[in-house]
Design a protein around this motif. Structure first.
Motif, short mmCIF file in Angstrom:
data_model
loop_
_atom_site.label_atom_id
_atom_site.label_comp_id
_atom_site.label_asym_id
_atom_site.label_seq_id
_atom_site.Cartn_x
_atom_site.Cartn_y
_atom_site.Cartn_z
N ASP A 314 0.86 -1.18 0.00
CA ASP A 314 0.00 0.00 0.00
C ASP A 314 0.89 1.23 0.00
O ASP A 314 2.06 1.18 0.41
CB ASP A 314 -0.90 0.04 1.24
CG ASP A 314 -1.89 -1.12 1.30
OD1 ASP A 314 -2.18 -1.70 0.23
OD2 ASP A 314 -2.33 -1.45 2.41
N LEU A 315 0.36 2.36 -0.44
CA LEU A 315 1.09 3.61 -0.44
C LEU A 315 0.63 4.48 0.72
O LEU A 315 -0.57 4.65 0.95
CB LEU A 315 0.89 4.36 -1.76
CG LEU A 315 1.52 3.70 -2.99
CD1 LEU A 315 1.19 4.49 -4.25
CD2 LEU A 315 3.03 3.55 -2.82
N TRP A 316 1.61 5.05 1.45
CA TRP A 316 1.36 5.87 2.62
C TRP A 316 2.03 7.23 2.43
O TRP A 316 2.98 7.36 1.67
CB TRP A 316 1.92 5.19 3.87
CG TRP A 316 1.18 3.96 4.27
CD1 TRP A 316 1.20 2.74 3.65
CD2 TRP A 316 0.30 3.82 5.39
NE1 TRP A 316 0.39 1.84 4.31
CE2 TRP A 316 -0.18 2.48 5.39
CE3 TRP A 316 -0.13 4.68 6.41
CZ2 TRP A 316 -1.05 2.00 6.35
CZ3 TRP A 316 -1.00 4.21 7.38
CH2 TRP A 316 -1.46 2.89 7.34
N THR A 317 1.53 8.22 3.16
CA THR A 317 2.14 9.54 3.16
C THR A 317 2.42 9.98 4.58
O THR A 317 1.77 9.53 5.54
CB THR A 317 1.24 10.60 2.50
OG1 THR A 317 0.05 10.78 3.28
CG2 THR A 317 0.87 10.20 1.08
N VAL A 318 3.41 10.90 4.72
CA VAL A 318 3.74 11.47 6.02
C VAL A 318 4.39 12.84 5.76
O VAL A 318 5.07 13.01 4.74
CB VAL A 318 4.69 10.54 6.81
CG1 VAL A 318 6.11 10.56 6.22
CG2 VAL A 318 4.71 10.88 8.28
#
Length: 340
Positions: A314-318
């Motif tokens: 999955d792709l995550w952002t921060v």
């Protein structure tokens, strides 16, 4: 009507019925695959035209990992609706990146006895412009902001950066001339201000500043370094220790990277950090999980990266400044690239 005529009519009817039946089966299989994907909770997927040219509405390209007939295909979604329906291209890649209408696709070539790998340079319509043999398992890929240079890293031996029993090969190609530097290990290295040579040098994870300068990871003597590279002078210069898989910010002032942290498991040693290139100050992001990816800057303040998910990744952002918290952006996706 003669017997011969009746036989001809019968044969034609059988062929037509077989063709219709085959088409119906293939159509049903395609629909069944899409239904299975939806029932499994995967994102909606549809076929269509995918281009690497920027549009009025910003687009996000990914390798689609949703189960079904379109798994591993490059897909696009509106950047502001990443959970919306994906338009798939029919082009399958294991690693992918794109910029300025140029794409780099690392793909498997399935043989009767063994699979091999290929680096394919794509035009804005995802048509092949040129391809090169890849020496091992695809790992990283990047395109320069102008689209004139492409780079990729493969594992020549091993398949993980976690230990020391691996060897990489990183290549850079100029898409204007098709000139290739097929291993950056032949570049002249300056380490701590002095010329350096060693037989154990590995280089991986290129990120481009322009059509001459880039950054990458150099490993030697059991340590990793951020290096600044120059394709014109064929040089690598160390800048900072304990930096892996660097990613240059759009404004060119910071590097996002994987850092090995004390006390972490040998199998999960990395956390996501940001390095200020002017002060060399390090900032830990709010993402506390193990990161084994080359992060992408979604903009000047946000990082995008992959973590294991139900269908692969999955792709995550921060936020890049250490504030906030990590959030999931897309399920079943890998190898993102924004079209600006």
């Amino acid at each position: 009507m003669t017997r011969t005529t009746r036989l001809v009519i019968l044969l034609v009817a059988v062929v037509l019925l077989g063709t219709v039946g085959t088409g119906a089966v293939l159509h049903a299989a395609h629909r069944s695959s899409e239904r299975d994907q939806q029932q499994a909770g995967g994102p909606p997927v549809r076929t269509g035209t995918v281009s690497l040219r920027p549009t009025a509405a910003r687009q996000l390209l990914v390798r689609n990992l949703a189960w079904g007939s379109h798994r591993d295909e490059i897909a696009t979604v509106p950047a502001d609706r990443p959970q919306g329906p994906r338009t798939v291209s029919g082009v399958k890649c294991l690693r992918f990146h794109a910029a300025a209408g140029t794409g780099i696709c690392l793909k498997a070539v399935h043989g009767s006895l063994v699979d091999t790998y290929r680096a394919v340079v794509l035009d804005s319509h995802l048509h092949e412009l040129h391809h090169f043999p890849a020496a091992g398992i695809p790992s990283r890929a990047r395109v320069s902001p102008s689209g004139h240079l492409v780079a990729w890293t493969v594992f020549v031996s091993g398949d993980s950066y976690a230990g020391t029993a691996f060897s990489t090969r990183t290549a850079i190609v100029d898409t204007r001339t098709w000139t290739i530097d097929d291993t950056l290990e032949t570049f002249a290295v300056t380490k701590d201000g002095r010329p350096y040579r060693a037989s154990d040098i590995n280089v991986w994870g290129v990120t481009f500043a322009d059509d001459a300068r880039f950054y990458a990871t150099l490993a030697t003597g059991g340590r990793t370094y951020l290096v600044r590279g120059d394709v014109t002078t064929r040089t690598l210069t160390t800048l900072h220790q304990n930096v892996e898989c660097p990613s240059l910010s759009p404004d060119g002032t910071r590097i996002a990277y994987k850092k090995r942290v004390p006390g972490a498991s040998p199998d999960a040693p990395w956390r996501l950090y940001v390095l200020d290139l002017r002060s060399m100050a390090e900032t830990a992001t709010a993402e506390q999980r193990n990161i084994d990816d080359q992060a992408l800057w979604a903009d000047d303040s946000t990082l995008l990266y992959a973590l294991p998910g139900d269908y692969g990744s999955d792709l995550w952002t921060v936020p890049a400044d250490g504030t906030g918290r990590a959030r999931r952006l897309m399920t079943s996706a890998l190898a993102p690239a924004y079209l600006d």
